[in-house]
Each structure stands twice: as structure tokens, then as C-alpha cells.
Design a protein around this motif. Structure first.
Motif, PDB file in Angstrom:
ATOM      1  N   TYR A  43      47.759  47.148  72.798  1.00 35.89           N
ATOM      2  CA  TYR A  43      48.408  46.808  74.068  1.00 35.89           C
ATOM      3  C   TYR A  43      47.477  47.056  75.254  1.00 35.89           C
ATOM      4  O   TYR A  43      47.482  46.301  76.236  1.00 35.89           O
ATOM      5  CB  TYR A  43      49.711  47.589  74.220  1.00 35.89           C
ATOM      6  N   MET A  44      46.630  48.074  75.158  1.00 32.70           N
ATOM      7  CA  MET A  44      45.648  48.316  76.211  1.00 32.70           C
ATOM      8  C   MET A  44      44.609  47.196  76.268  1.00 32.70           C
ATOM      9  O   MET A  44      44.153  46.808  77.341  1.00 32.70           O
ATOM     10  CB  MET A  44      44.972  49.670  75.998  1.00 32.70           C
ATOM     11  N   GLN A  45      44.237  46.661  75.099  1.00 30.61           N
ATOM     12  CA  GLN A  45      43.318  45.519  75.063  1.00 30.61           C
ATOM     13  C   GLN A  45      43.920  44.322  75.807  1.00 30.61           C
ATOM     14  O   GLN A  45      43.234  43.649  76.588  1.00 30.61           O
ATOM     15  CB  GLN A  45      43.036  45.115  73.602  1.00 30.61           C
ATOM     16  N   MET A  46      45.190  44.075  75.558  1.00 29.18           N
ATOM     17  CA  MET A  46      45.850  42.956  76.212  1.00 29.18           C
ATOM     18  C   MET A  46      45.944  43.175  77.728  1.00 29.18           C
ATOM     19  O   MET A  46      45.755  42.248  78.527  1.00 29.18           O
ATOM     20  CB  MET A  46      47.254  42.743  75.630  1.00 29.18           C
TER      21      MET A  46
ATOM     22  N   ILE B 245      53.181  46.868  79.081  1.00 23.50           N
ATOM     23  CA  ILE B 245      53.279  48.248  79.566  1.00 23.50           C
ATOM     24  C   ILE B 245      54.421  48.975  78.862  1.00 23.50           C
ATOM     25  O   ILE B 245      54.279  50.130  78.427  1.00 23.50           O
ATOM     26  CB  ILE B 245      53.470  48.266  81.092  1.00 23.50           C
ATOM     27  N   GLU B 246      55.546  48.288  78.722  1.00 26.59           N
ATOM     28  CA  GLU B 246      56.691  48.905  78.058  1.00 26.59           C
ATOM     29  C   GLU B 246      56.388  49.191  76.590  1.00 26.59           C
ATOM     30  O   GLU B 246      56.689  50.278  76.075  1.00 26.59           O
ATOM     31  CB  GLU B 246      57.908  47.988  78.158  1.00 26.59           C
ATOM     32  N   ARG B 247      55.770  48.224  75.901  1.00 24.37           N
ATOM     33  CA  ARG B 247      55.449  48.416  74.484  1.00 24.37           C
ATOM     34  C   ARG B 247      54.401  49.505  74.292  1.00 24.37           C
ATOM     35  O   ARG B 247      54.460  50.275  73.323  1.00 24.37           O
ATOM     36  CB  ARG B 247      54.977  47.098  73.870  1.00 24.37           C
ATOM     37  N   ALA B 248      53.424  49.576  75.214  1.00 24.75           N
ATOM     38  CA  ALA B 248      52.382  50.607  75.110  1.00 24.75           C
ATOM     39  C   ALA B 248      52.996  51.995  75.238  1.00 24.75           C
ATOM     40  O   ALA B 248      52.586  52.944  74.552  1.00 24.75           O
ATOM     41  CB  ALA B 248      51.314  50.392  76.180  1.00 24.75           C
ATOM     42  N   SER B 249      53.988  52.120  76.120  1.00 27.17           N
ATOM     43  CA  SER B 249      54.637  53.428  76.315  1.00 27.17           C
ATOM     44  C   SER B 249      55.423  53.850  75.085  1.00 27.17           C
ATOM     45  O   SER B 249      55.708  55.036  74.909  1.00 27.17           O
ATOM     46  CB  SER B 249      55.562  53.378  77.533  1.00 27.17           C
ATOM     47  N   LEU B 250      55.781  52.891  74.225  1.00 28.27           N
ATOM     48  CA  LEU B 250      56.558  53.190  73.018  1.00 28.27           C
ATOM     49  C   LEU B 250      55.711  53.131  71.748  1.00 28.27           C
ATOM     50  O   LEU B 250      56.254  53.244  70.642  1.00 28.27           O
ATOM     51  CB  LEU B 250      57.716  52.190  72.891  1.00 28.27           C
ATOM     52  N   ALA B 251      54.394  52.945  71.903  1.00 32.69           N
ATOM     53  CA  ALA B 251      53.509  52.809  70.741  1.00 32.69           C
ATOM     54  C   ALA B 251      53.605  54.039  69.839  1.00 32.69           C
ATOM     55  O   ALA B 251      53.653  55.176  70.311  1.00 32.69           O
ATOM     56  CB  ALA B 251      52.070  52.603  71.203  1.00 32.69           C
ATOM     57  N   GLU B 252      53.621  53.793  68.537  1.00 31.10           N
ATOM     58  CA  GLU B 252      53.772  54.882  67.570  1.00 31.10           C
ATOM     59  C   GLU B 252      52.453  55.265  66.899  1.00 31.10           C
ATOM     60  O   GLU B 252      52.437  56.162  66.053  1.00 31.10           O
ATOM     61  CB  GLU B 252      54.800  54.485  66.508  1.00 31.10           C
ATOM     62  N   SER B 253      51.364  54.571  67.235  1.00 29.12           N
ATOM     63  CA  SER B 253      50.065  54.898  66.646  1.00 29.12           C
ATOM     64  C   SER B 253      48.969  54.592  67.649  1.00 29.12           C
ATOM     65  O   SER B 253      49.177  53.842  68.613  1.00 29.12           O
ATOM     66  CB  SER B 253      49.831  54.094  65.364  1.00 29.12           C
ATOM     67  N   ARG B 254      47.800  55.170  67.410  1.00 27.06           N
ATOM     68  CA  ARG B 254      46.660  54.927  68.288  1.00 27.06           C
ATOM     69  C   ARG B 254      46.250  53.447  68.252  1.00 27.06           C
ATOM     70  O   ARG B 254      45.942  52.850  69.268  1.00 27.06           O
ATOM     71  CB  ARG B 254      45.484  55.803  67.867  1.00 27.06           C
ATOM     72  N   GLY B 255      46.289  52.864  67.031  1.00 31.04           N
ATOM     73  CA  GLY B 255      45.915  51.460  66.899  1.00 31.04           C
ATOM     74  C   GLY B 255      46.837  50.549  67.681  1.00 31.04           C
ATOM     75  O   GLY B 255      46.396  49.600  68.326  1.00 31.04           O
ATOM     76  N   GLU B 256      48.142  50.828  67.627  1.00 30.92           N
ATOM     77  CA  GLU B 256      49.115  50.024  68.360  1.00 30.92           C
ATOM     78  C   GLU B 256      48.914  50.180  69.862  1.00 30.92           C
ATOM     79  O   GLU B 256      48.932  49.196  70.612  1.00 30.92           O
ATOM     80  CB  GLU B 256      50.529  50.455  67.968  1.00 30.92           C
TER      81      GLU B 256
ATOM     82  N   LEU C  23      39.270  36.921  66.267  1.00 28.08           N
ATOM     83  CA  LEU C  23      40.195  36.699  65.155  1.00 28.08           C
ATOM     84  C   LEU C  23      40.340  37.956  64.305  1.00 28.08           C
ATOM     85  O   LEU C  23      41.451  38.346  63.939  1.00 28.08           O
ATOM     86  CB  LEU C  23      39.708  35.529  64.294  1.00 28.08           C
ATOM     87  N   SER C  24      39.219  38.586  63.965  1.00 25.87           N
ATOM     88  CA  SER C  24      39.285  39.809  63.168  1.00 25.87           C
ATOM     89  C   SER C  24      39.812  40.976  63.992  1.00 25.87           C
ATOM     90  O   SER C  24      40.526  41.849  63.473  1.00 25.87           O
ATOM     91  CB  SER C  24      37.909  40.146  62.595  1.00 25.87           C
ATOM     92  N   GLN C  25      39.492  41.003  65.280  1.00 26.35           N
ATOM     93  CA  GLN C  25      39.969  42.088  66.141  1.00 26.35           C
ATOM     94  C   GLN C  25      41.488  42.084  66.259  1.00 26.35           C
ATOM     95  O   GLN C  25      42.116  43.130  66.438  1.00 26.35           O
ATOM     96  CB  GLN C  25      39.331  41.979  67.526  1.00 26.35           C
ATOM     97  N   LEU C  26      42.089  40.896  66.173  1.00 21.86           N
ATOM     98  CA  LEU C  26      43.545  40.777  66.307  1.00 21.86           C
ATOM     99  C   LEU C  26      44.230  40.498  64.971  1.00 21.86           C
ATOM    100  O   LEU C  26      45.396  40.115  64.933  1.00 21.86           O
ATOM    101  CB  LEU C  26      43.885  39.660  67.302  1.00 21.86           C
ATOM    102  N   ALA C  27      43.498  40.724  63.874  1.00 25.81           N
ATOM    103  CA  ALA C  27      44.055  40.413  62.551  1.00 25.81           C
ATOM    104  C   ALA C  27      45.329  41.194  62.261  1.00 25.81           C
ATOM    105  O   ALA C  27      46.246  40.691  61.615  1.00 25.81           O
ATOM    106  CB  ALA C  27      43.005  40.685  61.470  1.00 25.81           C
ATOM    107  N   ASN C  28      45.399  42.439  62.736  1.00 24.34           N
ATOM    108  CA  ASN C  28      46.578  43.278  62.482  1.00 24.34           C
ATOM    109  C   ASN C  28      47.379  43.528  63.756  1.00 24.34           C
ATOM    110  O   ASN C  28      47.964  44.599  63.934  1.00 24.34           O
ATOM    111  CB  ASN C  28      46.129  44.611  61.870  1.00 24.34           C
ATOM    112  N   ALA C  29      47.412  42.544  64.616  1.00 19.57           N
ATOM    113  CA  ALA C  29      48.120  42.690  65.894  1.00 19.57           C
ATOM    114  C   ALA C  29      49.595  43.000  65.662  1.00 19.57           C
ATOM    115  O   ALA C  29      50.268  42.309  64.887  1.00 19.57           O
ATOM    116  CB  ALA C  29      47.984  41.414  66.710  1.00 19.57           C
ATOM    117  N   PRO C  30      50.116  44.053  66.319  1.00 20.76           N
ATOM    118  CA  PRO C  30      51.532  44.396  66.156  1.00 20.76           C
ATOM    119  C   PRO C  30      52.473  43.432  66.874  1.00 20.76           C
ATOM    120  O   PRO C  30      53.691  43.508  66.695  1.00 20.76           O
ATOM    121  CB  PRO C  30      51.629  45.796  66.770  1.00 20.76           C
ATOM    122  N   LEU C  31      51.910  42.541  67.678  1.00 20.72           N
ATOM    123  CA  LEU C  31      52.721  41.564  68.404  1.00 20.72           C
ATOM    124  C   LEU C  31      52.103  40.188  68.257  1.00 20.72           C
ATOM    125  O   LEU C  31      50.922  39.991  68.559  1.00 20.72           O
ATOM    126  CB  LEU C  31      52.793  41.932  69.891  1.00 20.72           C
ATOM    127  N   ARG C  32      52.879  39.238  67.759  1.00 11.95           N
ATOM    128  CA  ARG C  32      52.450  37.842  67.697  1.00 11.95           C
ATOM    129  C   ARG C  32      53.591  36.959  68.190  1.00 11.95           C
ATOM    130  O   ARG C  32      54.754  37.204  67.879  1.00 11.95           O
ATOM    131  CB  ARG C  32      52.044  37.423  66.280  1.00 11.95           C
TER     132      ARG C  32
END
Length: 260
Positions: free
Chosen positions: A144-147, A129-140, A94-103
Motif C-alpha cells: 500500500y505504501m508503494q501505491m 491509506i485506510e487499507r495500510a492502517s489495517l495491514a496485517e503484515s509488513r509485505g501488505e 509484474l513480478s513486484q506486484l505478483a502477490n498484490a493483496p489488492l487487485r
């Protein structure tokens, strides 16, 4: 099944109504487990807690972690004092995904899981894969890599936002040697705790087995049985120890070295 869980979470009006401490009288809707956060340790057995927008002080013989988040069953003791029992630490996911860029909302979930749109695992993997290639930050990018790493371990992990209530759904499919098809799932919402279960089908009838962490959550699930469609057999039991199907890596772990 997820529509049923979302309805249950919406019915859980557990927000405290007044500011109080355990030495004051208060009125709470304690039908379901409540989410608490430990703010401060006042003595070896006394803590300051946050319940929604309310703070209370209470005693606990169980060692609690300052900053930790728990579920608890709440009741009223003598002289109107608040009692907390059956404290269970909330899962790290829950805390690991608290700031998830995708819900995903309910409509997104139906679209992904619809058989008309092909294999849900493949569809979601392509989106990630598509969203990871367009990620604008390391956290983002790490999210996507976690998923994707979860998918690599045969578990579909979906951060949810149903009616402004955040949660997580995990699924893993199996096919048994007996010819039965099985879908394992793990779901967690702040209002009802964690659930784990199985959908089992022989190609015709579908059986649903759910395990809840609290008896009151289990009772609520049993009361919604009439909302389930296409379920031949429905069972709910209780077990405090419910773990995710897949544990995400901690934020400091490097996901760039993953192979496979």
C-alpha cells in the motif's frame, strides 16, 4: 479503453497444446507474443524454457537470465522446430506486484474511474491509506505504501485481475499550455506485452494514441478499432522500448523513510 484491452487479452489463446522441445514437431497458436520463463542455461547459447505448462529447449544468441521472464515472437523453423525471436524482458513491475493483496476487476475499475464518484486519484488514495492502517503484515503494508508513493509521483498504479488474467495499469494526467487535456497510460498483460499511450482531448473530440511492443499486438489493436466509442482519431505504432510511467521500489528498499 481498458475494456478493449481486456477483450484483447481474452482473445489471446496462446497456451501450448503439447509437451515438446525444439527438435520435436508441435502446434502453437503464435498469433501474439508468448510469455516464457528461463529455467536453465544448458550451454553458452542453449536454454531450457517454460511456455505455460510446456518445457522446451532452444538456442538464443541473446544472453538470457536464468529465472528471468520474457516475451517472444514464436514461429516454426525447418523440420517443425520452434523458433523464438524478438525476446523482450518483462518489466519488473509484474513480478513486484505478483502477490498484490489488492487487485481490481473490470467493475472495480469502472467504479474508481467514474466521474460520478469524484476524483479517482483522491478516492484511491483514501482507500490505500485506510487499507495500510489495517495491514496485517509488513509485505501488505509495503504494497500500500508503494501505491501511495506512486500517487505522490503523480502516477495512479492499479494492479488488475480481468477475467482471471493479471495485469497492471498506470495513468498520469496532464494539462498542456495549448488547452488540451492529456491522460498518459501504461498497461501490461502477459498475453500482449506492454502498451503505452495517450488520450488527448480539447474538451470535445478525443484522440487515442497507442504504442505496442510487437507488430502482431499492434495489428490486433487496430482490428478492434470498431469497439472504441467516442474516439475521433486512433493510431497504433510499434516500439520495443516501453517503460512504466513510474518504477516501483525494490522489495528490500525501505519505504518508511519516504518524506513529502
Amino acid at each position: 479503453m481498458m475494456a478493449n484491452v481486456s477483450n484483447i487479452s481474452q482473445s489471446a489463446d496462446i497456451a501450448p497444446k503439447t509437451n515438446t522441445s525444439t527438435t520435436q514437431t508441435a502446434r502453437f497458436n503464435a498469433t501474439l507474443p508468448i510469455a516464457i520463463e528461463v529455467l536453465e542455461k544448458l550451454s553458452p547459447t542453449r536454454y531450457k524454457l517454460r511456455l505455460g505448462n510446456t518445457t522446451i529447449t532452444t538456442q538464443s544468441l541473446k544472453e538470457l537470465l536464468v529465472g528471468g521472464k520474457y516475451w517472444a515472437q514464436m514461429g516454426n523453423g525447418r523440420n517443425g522446430t520452434i523458433t523464438l525471436s524478438q525476446l523482450i524482458a518483462q518489466p519488473k513491475i509484474l513480478s513486484q506486484l505478483a502477490n498484490a493483496p489488492l487487485r481490481l476487476n473490470e467493475e472495480n475499475l469502472k467504479e474508481i474511474l467514474s466521474p460520478k464518484n469524484g476524483n479517482p486519484w483522491d478516492n484511491f488514495k483514501n482507500q490505500l491509506i485506510e487499507r495500510a492502517s489495517l495491514a496485517e503484515s509488513r509485505g501488505e503494508f509495503n504494497f500500500y505504501m508503494q501505491m501511495l508513493l506512486s500517487l505522490h509521483n503523480r502516477v495512479l498504479t492499479l494492479p488488475l485481475a480481468i477475467e482471471q488474467r493479471e495485469g497492471v495499469l498506470q495513468m498520469r494526467k496532464k494539462r498542456k499550455k495549448t488547452g488540451l487535456y492529456e491522460l498518459e497510460f501504461y498497461a501490461v498483460f502477459g498475453q500482449i506485452g506492454a502498451l503505452r499511450g495517450r488520450l488527448v482531448s480539447d474538451g470535445e473530440a478525443v484522440d487515442l494514441y497507442i504504442t505496442a511492443q510487437y507488430e502482431r499486438s499492434a495489428e490486433l489493436l487496430r482490428s478492434t478499432q470498431n469497439l472504441l466509442k467516442g474516439i475521433a482519431y486512433f493510431s497504433v505504432d510499434v516500439n520495443h522500448d516501453i517503460a512504466p510511467l513510474y518504477e516501483l521500489k525494490d522489495a528490500h528498499s525501505s519505504l518508511l523513510d519516504v518524506k513529502g
